[in-house]
Design an enzyme around this catalytic site. Structure first.
Site, short mmCIF file in Angstrom:
data_model
loop_
_atom_site.label_atom_id
_atom_site.label_comp_id
_atom_site.label_asym_id
_atom_site.label_seq_id
_atom_site.Cartn_x
_atom_site.Cartn_y
_atom_site.Cartn_z
N GLU A 271 0.85 -1.20 0.00
CA GLU A 271 0.00 0.00 0.00
C GLU A 271 0.89 1.25 0.00
O GLU A 271 1.93 1.28 0.67
CB GLU A 271 -0.85 -0.02 1.29
CG GLU A 271 -1.74 1.19 1.49
CD GLU A 271 -2.47 1.15 2.85
OE1 GLU A 271 -1.95 0.55 3.81
OE2 GLU A 271 -3.58 1.72 2.93
N LYS B 13 -9.28 1.71 -2.52
CA LYS B 13 -9.60 1.19 -1.17
C LYS B 13 -10.96 1.68 -0.70
O LYS B 13 -11.28 2.88 -0.81
CB LYS B 13 -8.51 1.66 -0.21
CG LYS B 13 -8.65 1.20 1.23
CD LYS B 13 -7.41 1.65 2.01
CE LYS B 13 -7.40 1.23 3.45
NZ LYS B 13 -6.14 1.62 4.13
N CYS C 21 -5.11 -3.09 2.63
CA CYS C 21 -4.90 -2.98 4.08
C CYS C 21 -6.15 -3.26 4.92
O CYS C 21 -6.51 -4.39 5.14
CB CYS C 21 -4.28 -1.63 4.44
SG CYS C 21 -3.58 -1.70 6.10
N1 CDV Z 1 -3.45 1.34 6.39
C1 CDV Z 1 -4.43 0.73 7.08
O1 CDV Z 1 -5.52 0.52 6.55
N2 CDV Z 1 -4.17 0.41 8.34
C2 CDV Z 1 -5.18 -0.16 9.18
C3 CDV Z 1 -5.15 0.44 10.55
C4 CDV Z 1 -6.47 0.25 11.27
C5 CDV Z 1 -4.08 -0.03 11.44
C6 CDV Z 1 -5.12 -1.68 9.21
O2 CDV Z 1 -6.19 -2.29 9.19
O3 CDV Z 1 -4.04 -2.27 9.28
#
Ligand code: CDV
Length: 326
Positions: free
Chosen positions: A47, A129, A174
């Site tokens: 990401e 996303k 993510c």
């Molecule tokens: N970049 C992310 O989406 N990070 C999130 C946060 C909540 C830590 C994750 O789900 O890893």
């Protein structure tokens, strides 16, 4: 003959605020070349691979951060990656911040995006996303911000699946990986490989009791998504101490059985690879998770009809608290 696809998960160590795009692209090229030597056909990068994870800082005026976003892909900085990948016949998935423009050059949208490029250099798709975590306003009491909801809007397109790399490929980014709906929507399109870039601070500010479980939860969600949908999952981290924030590594390639077949050992730039038998997916899709035979969508309507929790009505009054009866 089974359909085999050799995939590389190209984890990145930290990218600092001062790092130029060109220097990052050099690191991506080094990982691409490692992949070539190991017979990789598809390399997955993390990401927001081209920049530091800038949502850890808050600025009122978003235009001050415009330089973190790409307005076209490829562009001058990333063209060497596109050119070299095509020359080598290797496809790739790359996460980046995307800023779309109207005809006057004004910003129309800001997305957290991931582009998928085939081995011949053609663009398969750009995923944007959807599950945007964190907060939209400045939270000055935090040790660092996670202001993704300030910097990005949710993608408008849903979870697509594309015919590519000899199979059916989906993408997520993510926080999407924590939600079972992400995988199931792709599972219902027959997905065989889900490509996920992530950036996960180990310190979870809203509930630090989860810090020690960051690796466990990472594996839990991706293994479950793989197994419950009979698909390969490739999760790729930006890892290590980035601008003072420790990011989880543990990039992994997970089989349709839910088993982790490869995992990074470091929190630096590191390539792991696996030769993925796409036909293995059918063993799960045609047995335990034969959706057509076993799913009960008529009983799942709450999943799309409501967002938050609605508790059932009480059928009887709760018993009175005896401590209240003096
Ligand atoms: N970049 C992310 O989406 N990070 C999130 C946060 C909540 C830590 C994750 O789900 O890893």
């Amino acid at each position: 003959m089974t359909r085999q696809l050799t995939i590389g998960a190209a984890q990145l160590g930290p990218v600092n605020r001062s790092d130029e795009r060109g220097a990052v692209v050099e690191r991506l090229l080094a990982l691409l070349h490692q992949g070539e030597r190991r017979g990789v056909e598809l390399v997955v990068f993390p990401e927001l691979a081209l920049t530091t994870f800038f949502p850890r800082w808050y600025v009122d005026d978003l235009t001050e951060t415009d330089h973190f976003y790409e307005t076209e892909m490829p562009n001058a900085a990333t063209q060497p990656l596109f050119d070299e990948a095509r020359r080598l016949g290797i496809g790739f998935a790359l996460g980046f911040a995307e800023r779309t423009l109207d005809s006057t050059g004004a910003t129309t949208h800001r997305y957290n995006s991931q582009i998928l490029v085939e081995r011949d250099g053609s663009v398969v798709a750009t995923y944007r996303k959807m599950h945007i975590p964190g907060h939209a306003d400045h939270e000055p009491d935090r040790p660092f911000q996670h202001a993704e909801r300030h910097y990005f809007e949710p993608g408008p397109d849903g979870f697509g699946v594309w015919h590519a790399f000899g199979g059916l490929v989906g993408m997520a980014i993510c926080n999407d990986r924590r939600w079972p709906e992400t995988y199931r929507v792709m599972g219902l399109q027959g997905v065989e490989v889900v490509l996920i870039g992530y950036t996960t601070p180990i310190h979870y500010v809203p509930d630090p009791s989860q810090d020690a479980l960051a690796g466990f939860h990472n594996r839990l969600v991706m293994s479950s998504g793989a197994y419950q949908n009979g698909t390969w999952v490739v999760g790729v981290a930006k890892a290590g101490p980035e601008e003072g924030v420790e990011l989880l590594g543990q990039s992994s390639i997970i089989a349709p059985s839910g088993e982790v077949v490869a995992q990074t050992l470091t929190t630096r730039d590191e390539l792991i690879t696996a030769t993925c038998d796409l036909d293995w997916c059918a063993r799960y899709k045609q047995t335990l998770f034969d959706f057509d035979r076993y799913r009960l969508p008529e009983h799942y309507t709450r999943i799309t009809a409501q967002r938050g929790v609605i508790e059932p009505p009480r059928l009887t009054e709760p018993p009175s608290d005896p401590r209240g009866q003096q």
